[in-house]
Design an enzyme around this catalytic site. Structure first.
Site, PDB file in Angstrom:
ATOM      1  N   ASP A  82       0.073  -3.708   8.552  1.00 20.49           N
ATOM      2  CA  ASP A  82      -1.363  -3.498   8.762  1.00 20.49           C
ATOM      3  C   ASP A  82      -2.064  -4.842   8.861  1.00 20.49           C
ATOM      4  O   ASP A  82      -1.821  -5.751   8.057  1.00 20.49           O
ATOM      5  CB  ASP A  82      -1.955  -2.703   7.607  1.00 20.49           C
ATOM      6  N   HIS A  90       0.849  -1.188   0.000  1.00 24.16           N
ATOM      7  CA  HIS A  90       0.000   0.000   0.000  1.00 24.16           C
ATOM      8  C   HIS A  90       0.892   1.248   0.000  1.00 24.16           C
ATOM      9  O   HIS A  90       1.963   1.266   0.624  1.00 24.16           O
ATOM     10  CB  HIS A  90      -0.929   0.007   1.212  1.00 24.16           C
ATOM     11  N   ASP A 119       1.035   4.141   1.423  1.00 25.61           N
ATOM     12  CA  ASP A 119       1.530   4.821   2.619  1.00 25.61           C
ATOM     13  C   ASP A 119       2.678   4.062   3.282  1.00 25.61           C
ATOM     14  O   ASP A 119       3.253   4.540   4.260  1.00 25.61           O
ATOM     15  CB  ASP A 119       0.399   5.070   3.619  1.00 25.61           C
ATOM     16  N   HIS A 120       3.027   2.913   2.712  1.00 22.07           N
ATOM     17  CA  HIS A 120       4.151   2.136   3.239  1.00 22.07           C
ATOM     18  C   HIS A 120       5.320   2.029   2.245  1.00 22.07           C
ATOM     19  O   HIS A 120       6.397   1.576   2.631  1.00 22.07           O
ATOM     20  CB  HIS A 120       3.689   0.729   3.631  1.00 22.07           C
ATOM     21  N   HIS A 123       0.562   3.877  13.500  1.00 21.30           N
ATOM     22  CA  HIS A 123      -0.369   3.825  12.374  1.00 21.30           C
ATOM     23  C   HIS A 123      -1.749   4.325  12.785  1.00 21.30           C
ATOM     24  O   HIS A 123      -2.747   3.625  12.702  1.00 21.30           O
ATOM     25  CB  HIS A 123      -0.453   2.395  11.822  1.00 21.30           C
ATOM     26  N   HIS A 160      -4.918  -8.562   5.875  1.00 18.93           N
ATOM     27  CA  HIS A 160      -5.165  -7.202   5.409  1.00 18.93           C
ATOM     28  C   HIS A 160      -5.810  -7.278   4.020  1.00 18.93           C
ATOM     29  O   HIS A 160      -5.994  -8.371   3.473  1.00 18.93           O
ATOM     30  CB  HIS A 160      -3.842  -6.426   5.383  1.00 18.93           C
TER      31      HIS A 160
END
Length: 312
Positions: free
Chosen positions: A211, A65, A67-68, A269, A140
């Site tokens: 996540d 993802h 944001d990672h 997070h 996830h």
């Protein structure tokens, strides 16, 4: 070892927090830096930190993802300009190599160091004389992994009194004993390391999760860890929302820490709905009511990794 949080927000950066990236600095163990995830802006965060890209040895990506991982191409390209010429290995789920190679090819970026990309689906990823790194799949929306970093036990300290009994003086033989070698003295006597070394020093265990919803693999990854880094995107009053978006609440993170008998829980997070420290405080209080040794991850703060208390 020390943990340094370069970003603690979920999804997008805010004025208060950047997106996910965690540094693991190993000063005494190997004088290296390992990075876990690399959200957008990570290299800029590093410029305001004590971390050095020239020391960066490994990057572990939990999942793909944005944001990672959106900070990864820029950091890899810029590393050489900040003194990073030694080999670097990136570990990540399937698709990591394609993401990196496509970005580097289309932008015509070049690196002047050996860049190795290791895609995995869990298991033992790395082992040397000092560390073992294992990964396991979490739950996830896309494949997301947790990492367990185990420092192997180290030899105890040399006992000066015992060394004196054998007539040994400081020199190369000390190093051989510390390395676990049996030596032969001038009188022909064989001296084993255990004859002159104290109790072995227990290595640290650090668990860093990507996540995830609560799932079965959280427990074996976290079991008896000295530190557990666990996402806590929402308070538990939004447990249904957390479940829908494949995330965890602060209560669920604390329950996982308690069940796994960890030493310390660090939550990170956080949803953008919790804009500042005051709004994060209820998440901390909720978790501490279940697992008292819990703290919030604050950006640009070094957190020393300490041994959890052993049961007597």
């Amino acid at each position: 070892m020390e943990l340094y949080f370069l970003g603690t927000n979920a999804g997008v950066p805010t004025l208060q927090r950047n997106v996910t990236s965690i540094g693991l600095r190993m000063l005494d163990e190997r004088r290296a830096l390992w990075l876990f995830d690399c959200g957008e802006g990570t290299q800029h965060q590093i410029l305001s930190s004590p971390l050095k890209l020239s020391k960066l040895e490994k990057i572990f990506i939990t999942h793909l993802h944005g944001d990672h991982v959106f900070g990864l191409p820029g950091l890899l390209s810029s590393r050489a300009y900040q003194g990073g010429t030694t080999p670097l290995t990136v570990y990540g789920p399937p698709g990591t190599e394609r993401m990196i190679s496509t970005t580097m090819e289309l932008s015509q970026s070049r690196v002047n160091y050996d860049l190795n990309i290791v895609e995995h689906t869990g298991g033992v990823l790395f082992e040397d004389d000092s560390f073992i790194v294992e990964a396991a799949l979490l739950e996830h929306r896309i494949d997301s992994y947790g990492y367990r970093i185990t420092e192997k036990d180290r030899p105890g300290s040399l006992d000066p009194a015992k060394l004196a009994e054998y007539g040994l003086k400081p020199g190369p033989l000390f190093g051989r004993l510390k390395r676990g070698e049996t030596i032969t003295l001038d009188n022909g006597h064989s001296l084993r390391p255990e004859d002159v070394l104290g109790t072995p020093k227990r290595g640290m265990v650090i668990t860093i999760l990507g996540d995830t919803r609560p799932c079965d693999n959280v427990h074996p990854l976290s079991l008896n860890a000295d530190v557990l880094v666990h996402e806590a995107t929402f308070m538990h009053d939004l447990a249904d929302t957390a479940h829908e978006y494949y995330h965890s609440t602060s209560k669920q993170a604390a329950e996982a820490a308690r069940a796994a008998n960890v030493g310390q829980l660090i939550m990170t997070h956080f949803s953008s709905r919790y804009k500042d420290e005051d709004q994060l405080q209820p998440l901390l209080e909720e978790a501490q009511s279940i697992f008292p040794n819990t703290r919030l991850a604050n950006e640009h703060q070094l957190i020393p990794v300490v041994h959890r208390k052993q049961e007597s």
